[in-house]
Scaffold this active site. Structure first.
Site, short mmCIF file in Angstrom:
data_model
loop_
_atom_site.label_atom_id
_atom_site.label_comp_id
_atom_site.label_asym_id
_atom_site.label_seq_id
_atom_site.Cartn_x
_atom_site.Cartn_y
_atom_site.Cartn_z
N HIS A 289 -7.07 -2.16 5.99
CA HIS A 289 -6.07 -1.17 6.44
C HIS A 289 -6.06 -0.01 5.44
O HIS A 289 -6.10 1.14 5.82
CB HIS A 289 -4.72 -1.85 6.54
N HIS B 275 5.42 -5.14 11.62
CA HIS B 275 5.75 -4.06 12.55
C HIS B 275 5.85 -4.55 13.99
O HIS B 275 5.33 -3.91 14.91
CB HIS B 275 4.69 -2.95 12.46
N ASP C 203 5.50 4.61 5.25
CA ASP C 203 6.53 3.67 5.69
C ASP C 203 6.60 2.43 4.80
O ASP C 203 7.24 1.44 5.15
CB ASP C 203 6.31 3.27 7.17
N HIS C 204 5.95 2.48 3.64
CA HIS C 204 5.99 1.37 2.68
C HIS C 204 6.41 1.81 1.28
O HIS C 204 6.54 0.97 0.39
CB HIS C 204 4.62 0.67 2.63
N ASP D 263 0.33 -4.78 6.42
CA ASP D 263 -0.30 -4.14 7.58
C ASP D 263 -1.69 -4.68 7.89
O ASP D 263 -2.51 -3.99 8.51
CB ASP D 263 -0.36 -2.62 7.37
N HIS E 244 0.88 -1.17 0.00
CA HIS E 244 0.00 0.00 0.00
C HIS E 244 0.92 1.22 0.00
O HIS E 244 2.14 1.07 0.01
CB HIS E 244 -0.98 -0.03 1.17
ZN ZN Z 1 0.04 1.10 6.67
#
Ligand code: ZN
Length: 253
Positions: free
Chosen positions: A169, A236, A102-103, A191, A98
């Site tokens: 998400h 995470h 942070d991706h 996630d 996605h």
């Molecule tokens: Zn996310």
């Protein structure tokens, strides 16, 4: 005959901090948790694939400083690729689970790659709902030279490289299952759920587009893990992360 992936490496991107109540939606308020961020590099006969690209330290310091980003120069995408024996130009395909910051923070370094992303995800990231603005704060993936290949539904991107649409998400969230020659498949749920404890209770993060879809996606991951007898990787969770093999080490037969 086309072959499956030969080798998978995890590229360490450093870490950030959020409150426990974001990890387990409304539960555990007032407990800051440092969480890891990493990407997945897949060596495949059909090309070099990178699933997610970590975060950009400067961007997070500018727009989400409260997440207290920690990332050394060795934890950037170019440095991690070098550690794995590759250059940024060697990457043929970037797949974003996605487009949260942070991706996708390292996408901009991978100028030779085609970017694979869900068609709805790219639309949402370009025009987010008010509650999604911070999550989609890094828009550097949308650079003028970027070449996108838009996906929908479940896709086998290359032999044994399966993307499963797991919305909740975010609207266009993908999870990845990698078949490796001579080894159990690896399942990266991204996630869908952040930690083993949350996953066991069908808990999702407080950041979500549709929580009902999110619960269904957690259950789908459980079903997939069983069907494929796959090894599950959490995205995470620091305790889990500390047990994973990191580049230059690898998962192979
Ligand atoms: Zn996310």
């Amino acid at each position: 005959m086309s072959q499956k992936a030969s080798r998978v490496r995890l590229l360490d991107s450093g870490s950030c901090v959020i409150d426990q109540s974001h990890i387990t939606w409304n539960v555990g308020c007032g407990n800051p948790v440092r969480f890891p961020v990493y990407s997945v590099l897949i060596e495949h006969p059909e090309g070099l694939f990178l699933f997610d690209t970590g975060f950009d330290r400067d961007l997070v310091n500018e727009k989400l400083a409260f997440e207290l980003p920690q990332q050394t120069d060795e934890q950037t995408i170019p440095a991690q690729l070098r550690l794995a024996g590759f250059a940024t130009d060697d990457v043929d395909a970037v797949v974003n689970s996605h487009l949260h910051f942070d991706h996708c923070g390292g996408n901009k370094h991978l100028t030779k790659a085609t970017t694979y992303v869900h068609v709805d995800e790219i639309r949402e990231a370009r025009s987010p709902e008010p509650f999604e603005v911070l999550g989609y704060a890094d828009t550097s993936w949308d650079h003028p030279g970027a070449r996108f290949s838009l996906l929908s539904g479940d896709v086998e991107l290359a032999k044994g490289l399966h993307l499963f649409h797991t919305p909740g998400h975010t609207i266009g969230h993908y999870s990845l299952l990698v078949e490796i020659e001579g080894r159990r498949p690896l399942l990266f749920m991204a996630d869908v759920s952040y930690t083993p404890a949350a996953y066991a209770k069908d808990q999702q993060a407080g950041f979500h587009w549709d929580p009902v879809a999110g619960v269904r996606s957690i259950r789908r991951i459980k079903q997939l893990a069983k069907e494929w007898d796959a090894e599950i990787f959490f995205t995470h969770d620091m305790d889990e992360f500390n047990t994973y093999k990191l580049a230059p080490d690898c998962y192979e037969a």
